[in-house]
Design a protein around this motif. Sequence first.
Motif, PDB file in Angstrom:
ATOM      1  N   GLN A   1       0.842  -1.201   0.000  1.00 38.10           N
ATOM      2  CA  GLN A   1       0.000   0.000   0.000  1.00 38.10           C
ATOM      3  C   GLN A   1       0.877   1.250   0.000  1.00 38.10           C
ATOM      4  OE1 GLN A   1      -3.459   0.162  -0.245  1.00 38.10           O
ATOM      5  NE2 GLN A   1      -2.936   2.288  -0.633  1.00 38.10           N
ATOM      6  N   ARG A   2       1.996   1.163   0.717  1.00 33.00           N
ATOM      7  CA  ARG A   2       2.899   2.306   0.782  1.00 33.00           C
ATOM      8  C   ARG A   2       3.451   2.618  -0.604  1.00 33.00           C
ATOM      9  NH1 ARG A   2       8.539   1.931   3.957  1.00 33.00           N
ATOM     10  NH2 ARG A   2       9.176   0.962   2.027  1.00 33.00           N
ATOM     11  N   ALA A   3       3.800   1.582  -1.339  1.00 27.27           N
ATOM     12  CA  ALA A   3       4.316   1.796  -2.692  1.00 27.27           C
ATOM     13  C   ALA A   3       3.274   2.498  -3.548  1.00 27.27           C
ATOM     14  CB  ALA A   3       4.713   0.459  -3.305  1.00 27.27           C
ATOM     15  N   ALA A   4       2.003   2.087  -3.393  1.00 21.74           N
ATOM     16  CA  ALA A   4       0.938   2.728  -4.171  1.00 21.74           C
ATOM     17  C   ALA A   4       0.768   4.186  -3.738  1.00 21.74           C
ATOM     18  CB  ALA A   4      -0.363   1.953  -3.990  1.00 21.74           C
ATOM     19  N   ASP A   5       0.775   4.426  -2.433  1.00 24.69           N
ATOM     20  CA  ASP A   5       0.600   5.798  -1.922  1.00 24.69           C
ATOM     21  C   ASP A   5       1.704   6.722  -2.451  1.00 24.69           C
ATOM     22  OD1 ASP A   5      -1.536   4.862  -0.525  1.00 24.69           O
ATOM     23  OD2 ASP A   5      -0.596   4.908   1.447  1.00 24.69           O
ATOM     24  N   LEU A   6       2.949   6.262  -2.258  1.00 28.28           N
ATOM     25  CA  LEU A   6       4.067   7.135  -2.623  1.00 28.28           C
ATOM     26  C   LEU A   6       4.146   7.302  -4.147  1.00 28.28           C
ATOM     27  CD1 LEU A   6       6.722   5.895  -0.050  1.00 28.28           C
ATOM     28  CD2 LEU A   6       5.464   8.042  -0.029  1.00 28.28           C
ATOM     29  N   SER A   7       3.742   6.288  -4.858  1.00 30.08           N
ATOM     30  CA  SER A   7       3.735   6.381  -6.310  1.00 30.08           C
ATOM     31  C   SER A   7       2.713   7.427  -6.769  1.00 30.08           C
ATOM     32  CB  SER A   7       3.394   5.002  -6.885  1.00 30.08           C
ATOM     33  OG  SER A   7       3.150   5.089  -8.249  1.00 30.08           O
ATOM     34  N   ALA A   8       1.493   7.362  -6.195  1.00 35.02           N
ATOM     35  CA  ALA A   8       0.456   8.335  -6.574  1.00 35.02           C
ATOM     36  C   ALA A   8       0.864   9.745  -6.167  1.00 35.02           C
ATOM     37  CB  ALA A   8      -0.870   7.950  -5.925  1.00 35.02           C
TER      38      ALA A   8
ATOM     39  N   VAL B   1       8.473   1.468  -8.243  1.00 31.19           N
ATOM     40  CA  VAL B   1       9.584   0.506  -8.278  1.00 31.19           C
ATOM     41  C   VAL B   1      10.553   0.778  -7.135  1.00 31.19           C
ATOM     42  CG1 VAL B   1      11.569  -0.231  -9.634  1.00 31.19           C
ATOM     43  CG2 VAL B   1       9.355   0.106 -10.740  1.00 31.19           C
ATOM     44  N   LYS B   2      10.812   2.044  -6.903  1.00 34.83           N
ATOM     45  CA  LYS B   2      11.751   2.398  -5.833  1.00 34.83           C
ATOM     46  C   LYS B   2      11.235   1.944  -4.470  1.00 34.83           C
ATOM     47  CE  LYS B   2      15.134   5.779  -5.650  1.00 34.83           C
ATOM     48  NZ  LYS B   2      15.657   6.876  -6.395  1.00 34.83           N
ATOM     49  N   ASN B   3       9.932   1.827  -4.346  1.00 39.79           N
ATOM     50  CA  ASN B   3       9.362   1.394  -3.071  1.00 39.79           C
ATOM     51  C   ASN B   3       8.960  -0.082  -3.094  1.00 39.79           C
ATOM     52  OD1 ASN B   3       9.207   3.828  -1.208  1.00 39.79           O
ATOM     53  ND2 ASN B   3       8.419   4.652  -3.124  1.00 39.79           N
TER      54      ASN B   3
ATOM     55  N   ALA C   1       7.803  -2.199  -5.732  1.00 34.86           N
ATOM     56  CA  ALA C   1       6.824  -2.831  -6.620  1.00 34.86           C
ATOM     57  C   ALA C   1       7.499  -3.229  -7.935  1.00 34.86           C
ATOM     58  CB  ALA C   1       5.678  -1.873  -6.901  1.00 34.86           C
ATOM     59  N   SER C   2       6.921  -4.209  -8.582  1.00 35.85           N
ATOM     60  CA  SER C   2       7.424  -4.601  -9.893  1.00 35.85           C
ATOM     61  C   SER C   2       6.880  -3.615 -10.935  1.00 35.85           C
ATOM     62  CB  SER C   2       6.951  -6.014 -10.210  1.00 35.85           C
ATOM     63  OG  SER C   2       7.018  -6.227 -11.604  1.00 35.85           O
ATOM     64  N   PRO C   3       7.709  -3.191 -11.877  1.00 33.60           N
ATOM     65  CA  PRO C   3       7.208  -2.216 -12.866  1.00 33.60           C
ATOM     66  C   PRO C   3       6.039  -2.769 -13.682  1.00 33.60           C
ATOM     67  CG  PRO C   3       9.407  -3.021 -13.442  1.00 33.60           C
ATOM     68  CD  PRO C   3       9.122  -3.514 -12.073  1.00 33.60           C
ATOM     69  N   LEU C   4       6.013  -4.098 -13.836  1.00 33.33           N
ATOM     70  CA  LEU C   4       4.923  -4.687 -14.622  1.00 33.33           C
ATOM     71  C   LEU C   4       3.604  -4.692 -13.854  1.00 33.33           C
ATOM     72  CD1 LEU C   4       6.874  -7.716 -16.114  1.00 33.33           C
ATOM     73  CD2 LEU C   4       6.340  -5.520 -17.202  1.00 33.33           C
ATOM     74  N   ALA C   5       3.688  -4.496 -12.530  1.00 31.44           N
ATOM     75  CA  ALA C   5       2.480  -4.555 -11.708  1.00 31.44           C
ATOM     76  C   ALA C   5       1.830  -3.185 -11.538  1.00 31.44           C
ATOM     77  CB  ALA C   5       2.814  -5.136 -10.333  1.00 31.44           C
ATOM     78  N   VAL C   6       2.471  -2.147 -12.067  1.00 31.39           N
ATOM     79  CA  VAL C   6       1.989  -0.783 -11.818  1.00 31.39           C
ATOM     80  C   VAL C   6       1.079  -0.326 -12.949  1.00 31.39           C
ATOM     81  CG1 VAL C   6       2.686   1.588 -11.358  1.00 31.39           C
ATOM     82  CG2 VAL C   6       4.141  -0.294 -10.617  1.00 31.39           C
ATOM     83  N   SER C   7      -0.070   0.186 -12.560  1.00 36.68           N
ATOM     84  CA  SER C   7      -0.983   0.749 -13.547  1.00 36.68           C
ATOM     85  C   SER C   7      -1.340   2.171 -13.107  1.00 36.68           C
ATOM     86  CB  SER C   7      -2.223  -0.144 -13.616  1.00 36.68           C
ATOM     87  OG  SER C   7      -3.331   0.585 -14.035  1.00 36.68           O
ATOM     88  N   VAL C   8      -1.195   3.130 -14.018  1.00 32.36           N
ATOM     89  CA  VAL C   8      -1.421   4.540 -13.676  1.00 32.36           C
ATOM     90  C   VAL C   8      -2.564   5.084 -14.523  1.00 32.36           C
ATOM     91  CG1 VAL C   8      -0.344   6.810 -13.434  1.00 32.36           C
ATOM     92  CG2 VAL C   8       1.056   4.753 -13.267  1.00 32.36           C
ATOM     93  N   ARG C   9      -3.496   5.765 -13.848  1.00 31.66           N
ATOM     94  CA  ARG C   9      -4.609   6.396 -14.551  1.00 31.66           C
ATOM     95  C   ARG C   9      -4.758   7.825 -14.073  1.00 31.66           C
ATOM     96  NH1 ARG C   9      -9.407   4.254 -12.871  1.00 31.66           N
ATOM     97  NH2 ARG C   9     -10.390   5.724 -14.286  1.00 31.66           N
TER      98      ARG C   9
END
Lengths: 617, 115
Positions: free
Chosen positions: A215-222, A270-272, A274-282
């Motif tokens: 969840q942290r990876a998603a938060d910091l990514s957003a 990725v830095k936090n 996550a795999s780059p293939l698992a990331v989806s951005v909208r």
Amino acid sequence: MSEHLLIGTVGSNGRADRLAVERVREAAGDRVGVVVEVGRERPRPASLIAPEQAKRLEATLAEALPGAVVKARGNLVFVAADDSPDLTQDVCRLREQAEGCPLAVVATASRYRELLELGWDEVVIRSDQSEPSPGEPDERDALTELVVEEAAEFADRVELAGPGRGRGSRRLRDRLGSNRGQATPLVLGGVFALVLGAVAIVAISGAVTGKARAQRAADLSALSAARSMKNDLPRLLAPPLLPDGTPNPAHMSKPVYLGRARLAAIEFAVKNGASPLAVSVRFPDSASYAPVRARVAIATSVAPGDGGGGHRAPPNWAEARINVPASMGSVPSMASGGGYSGPLAERQGKGMRPDVAAAFDSMSAAAAAAGVTLTINSAFRSDAEQAALFAANPDPTWVAPPGQSLHRCATELDLGASDGYGWLAANAERFGFVQRYSWESWHFGYVAGPAPCSEEGNSVGTGGGDRSRALSQAFPSVTPAWVRPLILRAAMKWNVSAALLAAQLFAESGFDPKAGNGIAFGIAAFTPAAAAEYGLDDPFDPAAAIMAQAHLMSDLLGQFGSPALALAAYNAGPGEVGSCDCIPSYPETQAYIAKILGMLGGMGAISPVGMTIELVK
Amino acid sequence: MARRASGFDRAGQATVEAVAGIAALMLAALLCFQLLAAGYSATIADGAAEAGAVALIRGEPVEPAVREALPGWARSRVSVSRIGTTVRVRLRPPALFSSMADKLAVSAEAGGKPG
């Protein structure tokens, strides 16, 4: 049973008597047995029928022990012996007379010690005491233990009998029975339980931490995507063409703006971890001309299911946005409500014209060097604030009526503390301040810049006090020349910032007088209802539309006290904003405000633009 | 004498075992406490690193944000460093000996786009 049994009692001997009878009867078989009860108060009566052998032994023992009561009951002979000092000799004599017969003696703890010396095949200790009352010390354990220790000196076998109620009995039984190594499994069990518990907690917290990390990876990514958007927003809002018609190198197109945000999201996901293939951005508001939201979903790994197959856990997702606060703390970012109508700078929680703030900074630094601390007690006051002040102190000598106070011009400062008045009187003029009234030693007005509440003063935050500069620089550079006089006239009439009106027109219609989308029409995008309310007959007439726009914005600024809320009300309707006193969560409205305030911030018209980055989810 | 040995040496046996057992239990409890303290420190260091990264993204000071995210006892046991876009938090867990705390120190990292 052994031939000679000694039963020592601790407490009542009722159960000991029964035990003696059982054991002697068991040992005797067809023979006659003897039960000696020491100190028994009520001797047992003789039975009607007894074997001849028992009768003979009864007579023999009665003769040998004249002081005792001897009764034959069945094939047992009961001897109720006195608790006399000669007890040992008496028992010795009984054993001699009853030779060949099993014999048991029941004696209390106080007497059996001496009997022990006679030698016994078996010694039984009974602890028959009842449970102690709550609060009383449990003495029987110690007593029983003492008795047992002594008995062990002399007996072939020591058996601890008892009703099994007392904790002491159980404990002693444990000790005297097979207790070797009992502590070891207990300790091992305890250690095992402790380690198991700790490992379980670590495992659970590890799982929770793993989930939290995803969840942290998603938060910091957003948030990183939103940061990228905030960084790039001024470039997105910069005009695509320079005044001479050439492309503006500072301008960033929307696809590039969104692409950079997407890259930032992936990089920091990725830095936090996550795999780059698992990331989806909208971008939920990507259709808007100034997108301010980013949503990131990070798919979790495939986990095995119960049936041997696999299932995909729901992704962790987060959404972040650029947020425009409804107000900048206690000081609005732009003055409104009468008097000055330009950007406000904040010093010590008070608003003032930017050039006044700069002069105050210099004066305050000089005062500090001289050991004087200057505090601002009051600065810009809107007419509404002045009205409240006047109502509380209705004396024109001390408080000007609303609409007449120079405080509405954002050039006046009420300063303290009183021990600094001498320094101010001697030095304030060097920094452009004068004491306005001889009877108000705290009231200083700024006279080095444009006159209070002047048109040039309203533009000081953008173009300085020079009217020609104000005319050329009070607008975003994208503002066409033909519309500037119209905006300036409306701004002066309705006391609203010209830069704000220009940015708003750019956001609404791109300065196109013929614009329309079926709902709102003209350069200021008036709906028919709003146009009718503000007396606008032709929304396609730019001069009339801009005048009505300034009128409406003046009303909204007065109602909501904040440019952000006034803009929100212009876009979404006053009802939506008034119901929560906040910016509605419509992406379109938020993008509208971000665009206008972004333009004003980019040209320095608002300082600082209070856009923040926040997680929506 | 054989009779005496049969019952009462075992009492001493139980006592010795009990003393050794209590010592073993205490040692095990201390080890578990140390394990949990280190694990808990790792968890809160993770959260603090995230708070630092959020501050980095928002353009706010990182170190105060990290300390703010930690409970009071941990604020004096943390060191914060920023390397480029990464916030690194190193936290020394509570320990019986300070040298042990250094050896058990946990680190957490989080990254964010700086403002």
